[in-house]
Scaffold this motif. Structure first.
Motif, PDB file in Angstrom:
ATOM      1  N   LEU A  95       9.849 117.047  24.204  1.00 57.98           N
ATOM      2  CA  LEU A  95       9.591 115.550  24.317  1.00 57.98           C
ATOM      3  C   LEU A  95      10.621 114.812  24.559  1.00 57.98           C
ATOM      4  O   LEU A  95      10.379 113.381  24.707  1.00 57.98           O
ATOM      5  N   ASN A  96      11.728 115.272  24.716  1.00 56.47           N
ATOM      6  CA  ASN A  96      12.896 114.293  25.013  1.00 56.47           C
ATOM      7  C   ASN A  96      13.281 114.241  26.495  1.00 56.47           C
ATOM      8  O   ASN A  96      12.815 115.030  27.243  1.00 56.47           O
ATOM      9  N   TYR A  97      14.010 113.272  26.822  1.00 57.50           N
ATOM     10  CA  TYR A  97      13.996 112.698  28.230  1.00 57.50           C
ATOM     11  C   TYR A  97      15.388 113.352  28.753  1.00 57.50           C
ATOM     12  O   TYR A  97      16.330 113.228  28.089  1.00 57.50           O
ATOM     13  N   TYR A  98      15.190 114.041  30.040  1.00 57.78           N
ATOM     14  CA  TYR A  98      16.341 114.400  30.885  1.00 57.78           C
ATOM     15  C   TYR A  98      16.559 113.654  31.934  1.00 57.78           C
ATOM     16  O   TYR A  98      15.884 113.471  33.041  1.00 57.78           O
ATOM     17  N   VAL A  99      17.598 112.647  31.946  1.00 57.93           N
ATOM     18  CA  VAL A  99      17.718 111.454  32.725  1.00 57.93           C
ATOM     19  C   VAL A  99      18.617 111.931  33.945  1.00 57.93           C
ATOM     20  O   VAL A  99      19.672 112.287  33.901  1.00 57.93           O
ATOM     21  N   THR A 100      18.161 111.603  35.194  1.00 55.99           N
ATOM     22  CA  THR A 100      18.708 112.013  36.437  1.00 55.99           C
ATOM     23  C   THR A 100      18.972 110.753  37.024  1.00 55.99           C
ATOM     24  O   THR A 100      18.391 109.638  36.572  1.00 55.99           O
ATOM     25  N   ASP A 153       6.954 108.705  32.580  1.00 54.06           N
ATOM     26  CA  ASP A 153       6.435 109.927  33.280  1.00 54.06           C
ATOM     27  C   ASP A 153       7.077 110.328  34.175  1.00 54.06           C
ATOM     28  O   ASP A 153       6.737 111.567  34.839  1.00 54.06           O
ATOM     29  N   GLU A 154       7.901 109.664  35.002  1.00 45.24           N
ATOM     30  CA  GLU A 154       8.720 110.205  36.172  1.00 45.24           C
ATOM     31  C   GLU A 154       9.909 110.975  35.748  1.00 45.24           C
ATOM     32  O   GLU A 154      10.470 111.673  36.442  1.00 45.24           O
ATOM     33  N   CYS A 155      10.277 110.818  34.414  1.00 50.32           N
ATOM     34  CA  CYS A 155      11.405 111.632  33.822  1.00 50.32           C
ATOM     35  C   CYS A 155      11.311 113.045  33.464  1.00 50.32           C
ATOM     36  O   CYS A 155      10.092 113.095  32.729  1.00 50.32           O
ATOM     37  N   ASN A 180      19.181 112.354  27.148  1.00 51.14           N
ATOM     38  CA  ASN A 180      20.556 112.641  27.693  1.00 51.14           C
ATOM     39  C   ASN A 180      20.383 112.704  29.192  1.00 51.14           C
ATOM     40  O   ASN A 180      19.583 112.735  29.797  1.00 51.14           O
ATOM     41  N   ILE A 181      21.715 113.155  29.716  1.00 52.35           N
ATOM     42  CA  ILE A 181      21.775 112.729  31.038  1.00 52.35           C
ATOM     43  C   ILE A 181      22.056 114.484  31.925  1.00 52.35           C
ATOM     44  O   ILE A 181      22.439 115.278  31.142  1.00 52.35           O
TER      45      ILE A 181
END
Length: 186
Positions: A15-20, A33-35, A79-80
């Motif tokens: 459920l965590n976001y992985y930012v690009t 939702d794109e993340c 995080n990234i």
């Protein structure tokens, strides 16, 4: 950031976001939702490497090289990845808002472009980024004043762009009515 191919699996129920770089632009991070999503174990791995905090400056290192974004709140559930640099300004010397606008400037974009490599997809290495020099206003107060003026201008531009979009939609609707004959001019 951290590369998922060697360390964890994306979109496997976490459920965590992985930012690009695709998840931030115009100074905003979009956790939607794109993340891509990652699990808690993957987030812990990345957190050990990046130590991302409120007040850091994110910077794209590939594609839109040098596109900046300020981390505005503590990243609790995100995080990234490795294509995003996190810069932590020395707050005794420079404000993050001033640094943000430095990276938005034409001069810095030229420097970044000159330091980038690749023909199809340009990128910059951290070593090349560290070699770049910048000129800064001498006091934090002056930096804050400059950043405030530029932020106010950005806000005004966004407002005017929203009005422009609204008028374009109205025009499009009016054209449809007039050109199809549903509304006649006397």
């Amino acid at each position: 950031g951290l590369n998922p191919r060697q360390n964890f699996v994306l979109n496997s129920g976490g459920l965590n976001y992985y930012v690009t770089i695709k998840n931030f632009h115009n100074g905003e991070v979009f956790l939607d939702d794109e993340c891509d999503k990652i699990d808690d174990a993957a987030l812990a791995l990345i957190n050990n490497r990046s130590d991302l905090r409120k007040g850091d400056l994110l910077l794209s290192s590939i594609g839109r090289v040098g596109d900046p974004c300020i981390v505005k709140s503590d990243p609790i559930n995100w995080n990234i990845n490795e294509s995003v640099f996190a810069l932590r300004p020395n707050k005794d010397i420079i404000t993050v808002e001033f640094l943000y606008y430095i990276f938005k400037s034409d001069e810095m974009q030229r420097k970044l472009n000159d330091s980038s490599t690749g023909s199809t997809l340009t990128s910059i290495k951290m070593g090349h980024l560290k070699e770049l020099t910048i000129n800064i206003a001498p006091t934090l107060e002056e930096q804050t004043a400059i950043a405030t003026i530029l932020t106010d201008m950005d806000t005004e531009i966004a407002s005017l762009e929203a009005k422009k979009e609204k008028f374009e939609l109205i025009k499009k609707g009016m054209m449809q009515e007039l050109l199809t004959g549903r509304v006649r001019l006397v």
